[in-house]
Design an enzyme around this catalytic site. Structure first.
Site, mmCIF file in Angstrom:
data_model
loop_
_atom_site.group_PDB
_atom_site.id
_atom_site.type_symbol
_atom_site.label_atom_id
_atom_site.label_comp_id
_atom_site.label_asym_id
_atom_site.label_seq_id
_atom_site.Cartn_x
_atom_site.Cartn_y
_atom_site.Cartn_z
ATOM 1 N N ARG A 147 4.825 -2.313 0.180
ATOM 2 C CA ARG A 147 4.405 -3.590 0.455
ATOM 3 C C ARG A 147 5.327 -4.747 0.069
ATOM 4 O O ARG A 147 5.404 -5.562 0.944
ATOM 5 C CB ARG A 147 3.052 -3.759 -0.094
ATOM 6 C CG ARG A 147 1.987 -2.707 0.367
ATOM 7 C CD ARG A 147 0.842 -3.119 0.043
ATOM 8 N NE ARG A 147 0.267 -4.436 0.736
ATOM 9 C CZ ARG A 147 0.103 -5.822 -0.055
ATOM 10 N NH1 ARG A 147 0.446 -5.533 -1.385
ATOM 11 N NH2 ARG A 147 -0.276 -6.611 0.640
ATOM 12 N N TYR A 161 -3.187 0.646 0.229
ATOM 13 C CA TYR A 161 -1.790 0.582 0.873
ATOM 14 C C TYR A 161 -0.174 1.145 -0.048
ATOM 15 O O TYR A 161 0.572 0.586 0.478
ATOM 16 C CB TYR A 161 -1.706 -0.573 1.724
ATOM 17 C CG TYR A 161 -2.983 -1.004 2.603
ATOM 18 C CD1 TYR A 161 -2.902 -0.233 3.703
ATOM 19 C CD2 TYR A 161 -3.653 -2.102 2.156
ATOM 20 C CE1 TYR A 161 -4.233 -0.707 4.399
ATOM 21 C CE2 TYR A 161 -4.687 -2.061 2.986
ATOM 22 C CZ TYR A 161 -5.071 -1.496 4.170
ATOM 23 O OH TYR A 161 -6.241 -1.676 4.849
ATOM 24 N N GLY A 216 -10.045 -7.223 6.032
ATOM 25 C CA GLY A 216 -9.053 -8.231 5.754
ATOM 26 C C GLY A 216 -9.207 -9.230 4.439
ATOM 27 O O GLY A 216 -8.516 -10.084 4.440
ATOM 28 N N GLY A 242 -11.393 -2.493 3.301
ATOM 29 C CA GLY A 242 -10.449 -1.558 2.589
ATOM 30 C C GLY A 242 -9.988 -2.038 1.323
ATOM 31 O O GLY A 242 -10.385 -1.592 0.260
ATOM 32 N N ARG A 243 -9.005 -2.810 1.430
ATOM 33 C CA ARG A 243 -8.246 -3.419 0.247
ATOM 34 C C ARG A 243 -9.194 -3.993 -0.643
ATOM 35 O O ARG A 243 -8.819 -3.607 -1.978
ATOM 36 C CB ARG A 243 -7.377 -4.635 0.587
ATOM 37 C CG ARG A 243 -6.603 -5.232 -0.270
ATOM 38 C CD ARG A 243 -6.209 -6.514 0.094
ATOM 39 N NE ARG A 243 -5.457 -6.454 1.480
ATOM 40 C CZ ARG A 243 -4.424 -5.985 1.992
ATOM 41 N NH1 ARG A 243 -3.491 -5.888 1.115
ATOM 42 N NH2 ARG A 243 -4.087 -5.752 3.368
ATOM 43 N N CYS A 268 18.015 3.917 -3.000
ATOM 44 C CA CYS A 268 19.295 3.433 -2.457
ATOM 45 C C CYS A 268 18.989 2.168 -1.361
ATOM 46 O O CYS A 268 19.443 2.573 -0.188
ATOM 47 C CB CYS A 268 20.047 4.718 -1.863
ATOM 48 S SG CYS A 268 20.485 5.957 -3.203
ATOM 49 N N GLU A 323 -15.904 -4.031 7.354
ATOM 50 C CA GLU A 323 -14.944 -2.969 7.047
ATOM 51 C C GLU A 323 -13.878 -3.155 6.027
ATOM 52 O O GLU A 323 -12.486 -3.307 6.317
ATOM 53 C CB GLU A 323 -14.172 -2.635 8.350
ATOM 54 C CG GLU A 323 -14.859 -2.277 9.684
ATOM 55 C CD GLU A 323 -13.968 -1.888 10.868
ATOM 56 O OE1 GLU A 323 -13.220 -2.724 11.128
ATOM 57 O OE2 GLU A 323 -14.490 -1.003 11.523
HETATM 58 C C1 LIG Z 1 -6.871 -2.469 8.455
HETATM 59 C C2 LIG Z 1 -8.255 -2.518 8.791
HETATM 60 C C3 LIG Z 1 -9.383 -2.844 8.032
HETATM 61 C C4 LIG Z 1 -9.281 -3.119 6.536
HETATM 62 O O1 LIG Z 1 -8.300 -4.161 6.182
HETATM 63 P P1 LIG Z 1 -8.120 -4.792 4.705
HETATM 64 O O2 LIG Z 1 -7.545 -5.525 4.593
HETATM 65 O O3 LIG Z 1 -7.794 -3.348 3.870
HETATM 66 O O4 LIG Z 1 -9.734 -4.889 4.374
HETATM 67 C C5 LIG Z 1 -10.585 -2.780 8.747
HETATM 68 N N1 LIG Z 1 -10.699 -2.851 10.046
HETATM 69 C C6 LIG Z 1 -9.632 -2.558 10.771
HETATM 70 C C7 LIG Z 1 -9.931 -2.440 12.169
HETATM 71 C C8 LIG Z 1 -8.277 -2.484 10.352
HETATM 72 O O5 LIG Z 1 -7.333 -2.290 11.083
#
Ligand SMILES: *Cc1c(COP(=O)(O)O)cnc(C)c1O
Length: 463
Positions: free
Chosen positions: A360, A421, A278, A322-323, A391, A320
């Site tokens: 998004r 995303y 996150g 991601g982004r 559309c 964790e």
């Molecule tokens: C979505 C998610 C992430 C990654 O979130 P980011 O905003 O991309 O860092 C990590 N852990 C869990 C459990 C998630 O659902």
């Protein structure tokens, strides 16, 4: 079409309530390194290059729209996370942000682990050679087939998300003669988004088992009784696009309090905690994300302090992102199709993609920036809304931004920070063919996910 073929758009000062929007940047040709991938620059001719390749060449070779991913930047960010957390912690890249086999190999080489949340994400990871023990399996409704596949493959952990799932996983593991390592995902009553977090008494959402009312403690009790599960820790994920660490602070405090209760009740100290992902990135120049080393330092300090206060051994931490790994490493390259100035409002710039390649903005009201990349321009700033070709009037890619007033059909524009995303949430709305992901590095470009073709779509339509 000549550049004067359409009237110039309204100037922002004429149409915008004062203080409502940021003024245009001083130099529309400048590329803020906060929002662009690291190797992005504008060459002497004014053309933007990435990984040493001009976007005009990329558009010619691979077409538009296309996601262009800076491999060196991806690897550097992955490595920065790995280094920041060191050997006493684990970094799991959240595959849902963007997953492809090339990405899995880069992650493997850079020493990151991987989160998946479906059987097909798992299959992608395994097919690219990610060792199963470095994979964590997430999701609030994993099917029995998916659980079976994950346990059989030997994933490093399954993150348990409900009472039913605790029993399901234990049962499947036992039927396979295995003991599955697992964490329990709890909701700690904290929700964080961007600059604020909300601490609530109970959690009104589908993920996790609430700490409130003793449910999480009960889930731990049950998991500890089942032979098919080896409970290794507690998991918490509080939100997305977070800049402020105080949400993590509250979450860590509550997770550690649960660890203490577990120790007091069962006489065991669970060895791991996962604080989720996150972490925010810069989508526009207004965002100020933290560096991985600052985040690692803050999280380590918080957990160590909380554990000392609870007289617990400090567990192994995992995160964790991601982004924060992939988001800034890619941009979407579009060709401008039409330009429609609306007197007294703004100028609508239509591109050859839209909500099918970036949902998004429509989904979360996300903010993006945009730049003219096929040439430089000294024209005055023009307030634009970049929209797609779908559309749907909510088909907006960039709500408010400035582009040079001499923008013309055929120009290439790019939206930075679309690595996370966007491709992973892309759709075939209006039977759009999902764009390719082109990885660039050291003057070479290669397709890592190819563009869909009409044939791909028609093959699914068995009529
Ligand atoms: C979505 C998610 C992430 C990654 O979130 P980011 O905003 O991309 O860092 C990590 N852990 C869990 C459990 C998630 O659902």
């Amino acid at each position: 079409m000549s550049r004067s073929a359409h009237p110039a758009g309204p100037r922002y000062a004429d149409v915008l309530p004062e203080g409502h929007y940021s003024p245009p940047p001083a130099d529309l040709n400048a590329l803020d390194p906060k929002v662009w991938a690291r190797t992005v620059t504008r060459d002497e001719d004014g053309v933007v290059t990435v990984g040493g390749i001009a976007v005009t060449e990329l558009a010619e070779r691979f077409g538009t729209p296309a996601y262009v991913l800076d491999e060196a930047d991806f690897r550097a960010r992955a490595r920065a996370w790995r280094t920041a957390f060191g050997n006493d912690a684990d970094v799991f890249y959240a595959g849902k942000a963007f997953l492809s086999r090339a990405v899995v190999r880069w992650l493997d080489e850079e020493g990151l682990n991987l989160d998946v949340c479906s059987g097909t994400e798992l299959a992608t990871a395994l097919s690219a050679g990610m060792p199963a023990e470095r994979i964590a399996f997430h999701g609030n409704n994993k099917s029995e087939t998916e659980i079976h596949r994950a346990v059989e493959a030997g994933v490093g952990r399954i993150v348990l998300d409900s009472f039913q799932e605790i029993v399901r996983v234990a049962h499947i593991a036992q039927s396979l003669g295995k003991r599955q390592k697992a964490q329990i995902r709890i909701t700690v009553g904290v929700e964080a988004h961007t600059h604020e977090f909300i601490a609530t008494a109970h959690e009104d959402q589908k993920f996790g088992i609430p700490l409130a009312g003793g449910q999480a403690a009960e889930a731990v009790r049950r998991a500890l009784q089942l032979d098919g599960i080896e409970l290794i820790g507690i998991h918490s994920h509080i939100g997305s696009q977070i800049f402020d660490m105080s949400g993590f602070e509250v979450a860590a405090h509550r997770v550690v309090r649960l660890l203490k209760e577990i120790r007091d009740e069962h006489g065991i100290e669970l060895p791991e905690i996962d604080l989720g992902g996150g972490l925010g990135i810069a989508y526009t120049s207004d965002d100020d994300p933290r560096e991985p080393h600052e985040i690692a330092k803050a999280l380590n300090e918080i957990v160590t302090r909380e554990c000392e206060a609870a007289r617990l051994r400090t567990p192994r931490i995992s995160v964790e992102p991601g982004r924060a790994v992939v988001g800034p490493t890619a941009f979407t390259l579009y060709e401008v199709g039409t330009i429609k100035p609306l007197e007294g409002l703004r100028t609508y710039v239509s591109v050859d993609g839209g909500m099918s390649d970036n949902i998004r903005t429509a989904l979360y009201d996300a903010e993006y920036s945009v730049a003219l990349v096929s040439r430089a321009s000294d024209a005055a700033p023009m307030l634009v809304r970049v929209v797609g070709k779908h559309c749907e009037s909510g088909d907006i890619v960039v709500k408010d931004a400035f582009l040079p007033a001499d923008l013309a059909p055929g120009d290439l524009i790019a939206v930075p920070a679309t690595g996370a995303y966007c491709r992973s949430m892309a759709s075939n709305y209006n039977h759009a063919l999902r764009p390719p992901v082109v990885a660039v590095a050291d003057g070479e470009a290669r397709v890592i996910v190819r563009r869909e073709t009409e044939e791909d779509l028609l093959r699914l339509d068995v009529g």
